[in-house]
Design a protein around this motif. Structure first.
Motif, short mmCIF file in Angstrom:
data_model
loop_
_atom_site.label_atom_id
_atom_site.label_comp_id
_atom_site.label_asym_id
_atom_site.label_seq_id
_atom_site.Cartn_x
_atom_site.Cartn_y
_atom_site.Cartn_z
N PHE A 39 0.85 -1.19 0.00
CA PHE A 39 0.00 0.00 0.00
C PHE A 39 0.88 1.24 0.00
O PHE A 39 1.98 1.24 0.55
N ASP A 40 0.40 2.26 -0.68
CA ASP A 40 1.08 3.55 -0.73
C ASP A 40 0.40 4.48 0.26
O ASP A 40 -0.82 4.47 0.39
N ALA A 41 1.21 5.29 0.93
CA ALA A 41 0.71 6.25 1.90
C ALA A 41 1.31 7.61 1.59
O ALA A 41 2.51 7.73 1.39
N VAL A 42 0.44 8.62 1.54
CA VAL A 42 0.88 10.00 1.37
C VAL A 42 0.25 10.80 2.50
O VAL A 42 -0.96 10.73 2.73
N ILE A 43 1.09 11.55 3.22
CA ILE A 43 0.58 12.39 4.29
C ILE A 43 0.73 13.85 3.91
O ILE A 43 1.76 14.27 3.37
N ILE A 44 -0.33 14.60 4.14
CA ILE A 44 -0.32 16.06 3.99
C ILE A 44 -0.10 16.61 5.40
O ILE A 44 -0.91 16.36 6.29
N LEU A 45 0.98 17.32 5.59
CA LEU A 45 1.33 17.83 6.91
C LEU A 45 0.81 19.25 7.11
O LEU A 45 0.92 20.10 6.22
N GLN A 84 -9.43 13.85 -13.48
CA GLN A 84 -8.00 14.02 -13.23
C GLN A 84 -7.20 13.23 -14.26
O GLN A 84 -7.62 12.16 -14.67
N ARG A 85 -6.07 13.73 -14.64
CA ARG A 85 -5.17 13.00 -15.53
C ARG A 85 -4.08 12.35 -14.71
O ARG A 85 -3.70 12.84 -13.66
N GLY A 86 -3.56 11.26 -15.24
CA GLY A 86 -2.49 10.55 -14.56
C GLY A 86 -3.03 9.66 -13.47
O GLY A 86 -3.98 10.02 -12.78
N LYS A 87 -2.46 8.49 -13.37
CA LYS A 87 -2.92 7.57 -12.33
C LYS A 87 -1.80 6.60 -11.99
O LYS A 87 -1.24 5.97 -12.86
N ASN A 88 -1.45 6.56 -10.73
CA ASN A 88 -0.59 5.52 -10.17
C ASN A 88 -0.89 5.48 -8.68
O ASN A 88 -1.65 6.29 -8.16
N ASP A 89 -0.30 4.52 -7.99
CA ASP A 89 -0.64 4.35 -6.57
C ASP A 89 -0.27 5.55 -5.72
O ASP A 89 -1.00 5.93 -4.81
N LYS A 90 0.86 6.17 -6.00
CA LYS A 90 1.28 7.35 -5.24
C LYS A 90 0.30 8.50 -5.46
O LYS A 90 -0.13 9.15 -4.50
N ILE A 91 -0.07 8.74 -6.71
CA ILE A 91 -1.03 9.80 -7.02
C ILE A 91 -2.38 9.51 -6.37
O ILE A 91 -3.01 10.40 -5.81
N ASP A 92 -2.82 8.26 -6.43
CA ASP A 92 -4.10 7.90 -5.81
C ASP A 92 -4.06 8.13 -4.30
O ASP A 92 -5.02 8.65 -3.73
N ALA A 93 -2.97 7.76 -3.64
CA ALA A 93 -2.85 7.98 -2.19
C ALA A 93 -2.89 9.48 -1.87
O ALA A 93 -3.52 9.90 -0.89
N GLU A 94 -2.24 10.28 -2.71
CA GLU A 94 -2.25 11.72 -2.49
C GLU A 94 -3.66 12.29 -2.68
O GLU A 94 -4.10 13.15 -1.92
#
Length: 130
Positions: free
Chosen positions: A17-23, A99-109
């Protein structure tokens, strides 16, 4: 006023799983990491979160409902007393628009951004007692 200042989006797949945190509610201040979708990866996720946030009380975690792939993540994070929101992917997609573009990192964001944007509609999930 929301008690959350950090928003973690998780994009779940079978093996990782990809995780992106907005601080600090700053969309430009994000950190990405990828973890294996097993107990080792979950422990690494919590260790990573503890290294970048002062407390789990100000972090809202959001992930798409993915059925069995997210089940262990949900139970583990709830056992660690994180605020967790599981949302249907269609709601997240509709809130963001085309939205354009799709990958796991982008989806997590995008999931993290959704949580930050719609935080007032957050519904708590709690472990059921057996």
């Amino acid at each position: 006023m929301s008690k959350f200042s950090n928003f973690l989006g998780i994009d779940v797949s079978k093996e990782y799983f990809d995780a992106v945190i907005i601080l600090n509610s700053d969309k430009n201040d994000t950190i990405h990491n990828q973890f294996s979708n097993d107990i080792k990866g979950l422990k690494e996720l919590v260790k990573w979160l503890n290294s970048i946030t002062s407390t789990n009380q100000n972090t809202l975690i959001c992930l798409e409902h993915t059925g069995m792939y997210g089940k262990a993540i949900i139970h583990y994070l709830l056992s660690k007393e994180y605020s967790l929101w599981v949302e249907m992917s269609l709601k997240i997609i509709r809130s963001i628009g085309v939205q354009r573009g799709k990958n796991d990192k982008i989806d997590a964001e995008r999931i993290a951004y959704y949580a930050m944007k719609i935080k007032m509609k957050f519904r708590y999930i709690k472990l059921q007692e057996k």
